[in-house]
Design an enzyme around this catalytic site. Structure first.
Site, mmCIF file in Angstrom:
data_model
loop_
_atom_site.group_PDB
_atom_site.id
_atom_site.type_symbol
_atom_site.label_atom_id
_atom_site.label_comp_id
_atom_site.label_asym_id
_atom_site.label_seq_id
_atom_site.Cartn_x
_atom_site.Cartn_y
_atom_site.Cartn_z
ATOM 1 N N MET A 137 10.666 -6.563 4.381
ATOM 2 C CA MET A 137 10.844 -7.156 5.700
ATOM 3 C C MET A 137 12.117 -7.998 5.826
ATOM 4 O O MET A 137 12.134 -8.962 6.574
ATOM 5 C CB MET A 137 9.600 -7.972 6.075
ATOM 6 C CG MET A 137 8.356 -7.114 6.203
ATOM 7 S SD MET A 137 8.630 -5.552 7.078
ATOM 8 C CE MET A 137 7.157 -5.426 8.046
ATOM 9 N N ARG A 138 13.161 -7.643 5.094
ATOM 10 C CA ARG A 138 14.472 -8.277 5.283
ATOM 11 C C ARG A 138 15.418 -7.239 5.853
ATOM 12 O O ARG A 138 15.404 -6.080 5.408
ATOM 13 C CB ARG A 138 15.069 -8.779 3.955
ATOM 14 C CG ARG A 138 14.220 -9.698 3.149
ATOM 15 C CD ARG A 138 13.863 -10.984 3.830
ATOM 16 N NE ARG A 138 15.003 -11.800 4.225
ATOM 17 C CZ ARG A 138 14.905 -12.864 5.024
ATOM 18 N NH1 ARG A 138 13.741 -13.221 5.533
ATOM 19 N NH2 ARG A 138 15.966 -13.566 5.335
ATOM 20 N N ILE A 139 16.229 -7.656 6.813
ATOM 21 C CA ILE A 139 17.236 -6.731 7.338
ATOM 22 C C ILE A 139 18.368 -6.639 6.315
ATOM 23 O O ILE A 139 18.816 -7.655 5.779
ATOM 24 C CB ILE A 139 17.737 -7.239 8.700
ATOM 25 C CG1 ILE A 139 16.615 -7.067 9.721
ATOM 26 C CG2 ILE A 139 18.993 -6.491 9.144
ATOM 27 C CD1 ILE A 139 16.875 -7.719 11.043
ATOM 28 N N LEU A 140 18.771 -5.408 6.001
ATOM 29 C CA LEU A 140 19.872 -5.207 5.053
ATOM 30 C C LEU A 140 21.161 -5.042 5.847
ATOM 31 O O LEU A 140 21.211 -4.278 6.818
ATOM 32 C CB LEU A 140 19.605 -3.963 4.212
ATOM 33 C CG LEU A 140 18.412 -4.085 3.259
ATOM 34 C CD1 LEU A 140 18.033 -2.727 2.691
ATOM 35 C CD2 LEU A 140 18.706 -5.081 2.135
ATOM 36 N N ASN A 178 13.249 4.508 4.391
ATOM 37 C CA ASN A 178 12.351 3.479 4.937
ATOM 38 C C ASN A 178 11.161 4.155 5.607
ATOM 39 O O ASN A 178 11.275 5.289 6.080
ATOM 40 C CB ASN A 178 13.103 2.629 5.972
ATOM 41 C CG ASN A 178 12.247 1.501 6.522
ATOM 42 O OD1 ASN A 178 11.503 0.853 5.792
ATOM 43 N ND2 ASN A 178 12.339 1.262 7.823
ATOM 44 N N SER A 217 0.831 -1.210 0.000
ATOM 45 C CA SER A 217 0.000 0.000 0.000
ATOM 46 C C SER A 217 0.867 1.261 0.000
ATOM 47 O O SER A 217 0.499 2.279 -0.607
ATOM 48 C CB SER A 217 -0.982 0.007 1.173
ATOM 49 O OG SER A 217 -0.331 0.232 2.387
ATOM 50 N N HIS A 246 8.392 3.398 8.730
ATOM 51 C CA HIS A 246 8.176 2.510 9.869
ATOM 52 C C HIS A 246 6.956 3.002 10.650
ATOM 53 O O HIS A 246 6.813 4.204 10.886
ATOM 54 C CB HIS A 246 9.421 2.499 10.769
ATOM 55 C CG HIS A 246 9.277 1.564 11.915
ATOM 56 N ND1 HIS A 246 9.318 0.191 11.755
ATOM 57 C CD2 HIS A 246 9.045 1.789 13.235
ATOM 58 C CE1 HIS A 246 9.133 -0.379 12.928
ATOM 59 N NE2 HIS A 246 8.963 0.562 13.840
ATOM 60 N N GLU A 271 0.985 7.153 6.871
ATOM 61 C CA GLU A 271 2.160 6.686 6.118
ATOM 62 C C GLU A 271 2.046 7.095 4.650
ATOM 63 O O GLU A 271 3.009 7.544 4.036
ATOM 64 C CB GLU A 271 2.294 5.160 6.206
ATOM 65 C CG GLU A 271 2.589 4.651 7.600
ATOM 66 C CD GLU A 271 2.803 3.133 7.637
ATOM 67 O OE1 GLU A 271 3.413 2.585 6.708
ATOM 68 O OE2 GLU A 271 2.348 2.503 8.601
ATOM 69 N N ASP A 313 15.581 -0.161 11.705
ATOM 70 C CA ASP A 313 14.678 0.961 11.984
ATOM 71 C C ASP A 313 15.401 2.128 12.657
ATOM 72 O O ASP A 313 14.897 2.746 13.614
ATOM 73 C CB ASP A 313 13.478 0.485 12.831
ATOM 74 C CG ASP A 313 12.647 -0.555 12.105
ATOM 75 O OD1 ASP A 313 12.527 -0.458 10.878
ATOM 76 O OD2 ASP A 313 12.123 -1.474 12.766
HETATM 77 C C1 GAR Z 1 3.773 -0.610 6.689
HETATM 78 O O1 GAR Z 1 2.982 -0.337 7.807
HETATM 79 C C2 GAR Z 1 5.218 -0.202 6.935
HETATM 80 O O2 GAR Z 1 5.330 0.944 7.731
HETATM 81 C C3 GAR Z 1 5.742 -1.423 7.666
HETATM 82 O O3 GAR Z 1 5.184 -2.496 6.979
HETATM 83 C C4 GAR Z 1 3.908 -2.114 6.449
HETATM 84 C C5 GAR Z 1 3.893 -2.447 4.983
HETATM 85 O O4 GAR Z 1 2.619 -2.223 4.439
HETATM 86 N N1 GAR Z 1 7.170 -1.448 7.675
HETATM 87 C C6 GAR Z 1 7.896 -1.850 8.702
HETATM 88 O O5 GAR Z 1 7.428 -2.298 9.732
HETATM 89 C C7 GAR Z 1 9.405 -1.723 8.520
HETATM 90 N N2 GAR Z 1 10.086 -1.937 9.739
HETATM 91 P P1 GAR Z 1 2.437 -2.017 2.882
HETATM 92 O O6 GAR Z 1 3.063 -3.257 2.203
HETATM 93 O O7 GAR Z 1 0.959 -1.979 2.680
HETATM 94 O O8 GAR Z 1 3.124 -0.757 2.464
#
Ligand code: GAR
Length: 215
Positions: free
Chosen positions: A90-93, A107, A13, A109, A174, A145
């Site tokens: 969702m992978r740590i770089l 990024n 999203s 968060h 976001e 993060d």
């Molecule tokens: C989002 O809420 C983003 O902030 C989070 O994953 C979700 C992805 O949603 N990211 C993290 O937690 C990174 N540490 P999306 O695929 O709908 O954008």
């Protein structure tokens, strides 16, 4: 024009918010590729619908983080990306990758960093009894993060909120601040000084401070 690759793992999203922003005339960045570590990521369909090239680099196909990240790097080179947006990636770089792209990875968060790094942020925010929660767009550093904060948006926690509806409310924010942060960077209005990001004062002349007003 800043050529951006968006890295995703899931529904995308935030990717969609970036696609929509880039479709606006005069937006100073464009998405040259969407790369996913997860072949089933819903965001890949969003990219295809917007005619954006996609690539899957499945981390399960690699024996270690370094070879996975080298493969991602190859794709970034193929697509001639100059900047990376992580959007639910969702992978740590690891430090080598992050340092190769120093100050060129953004990024988002779902917390007011530096509070609540990691997963399940709204559950933990509710557990901690915080009165405000929100989201942060930041430059990526090797620690998870972590890194210079570009923009944040906050909202008050309602006593009735549960983690699901709080996450949904934060997600709406976001989608506002991620494109806005990318825009500021692409316009050259952000400079990085140590662990802080400084935004050109002329950007928000009336407010003096950063506001997450919609783009
Ligand atoms: C989002 O809420 C983003 O902030 C989070 O994953 C979700 C992805 O949603 N990211 C993290 O937690 C990174 N540490 P999306 O695929 O709908 O954008």
């Amino acid at each position: 024009m800043l050529d951006v690759a968006v890295l995703i793992s899931g529904r995308g999203s935030n990717l969609q918010a970036l696609i929509d922003a880039c479709a606006q005339p005069d937006f100073p960045a464009r998405i040259v590729a969407v790369i996913s570590n997860n072949p089933g990521a819903g965001g890949l369909e969003r990219a295809k619908a917007a005619n954006i090239p996609t690539a899957v680099v499945n981390h399960r196909d690699f024996e270690d983080r370094e070879s996975f990240e080298n493969a991602v790097d190859e794709e970034l080179k193929n697509f001639k990306a100059k900047f990376i947006c992580l959007a639910g990636f969702m992978r740590i770089l690891d430090g080598r990758f992050v340092n190769r792209w120093k100050d060129r990875i953004l990024n988002i968060h779902p917390s007011l960093l530096p509070s609540f790094k990691g997963l399940h942020t709204q559950e933990r925010a509710l557990e901690a009894g915080v009165r405000f929660t929100g989201c942060t767009v930041h430059i990526v550093r090797p620690e998870m993060d972590d890194g210079p904060i570009i923009l944040q948006a906050a909202l008050a926690v309602d006593p009735e909120d549960d983690a699901d509806n709080l996450s949904a409310k934060v997600l709406e924010l976001e989608h506002i601040i991620y494109p806005e942060a990318l825009k500021l960077i692409a316009l050259g209005r952000v400079s990085i000084s140590g662990n802080k990001a400084i935004i050109d004062k002329a950007t928000y002349p009336d407010k003096g401070l950063i506001s997450p007003d919609p783009v």
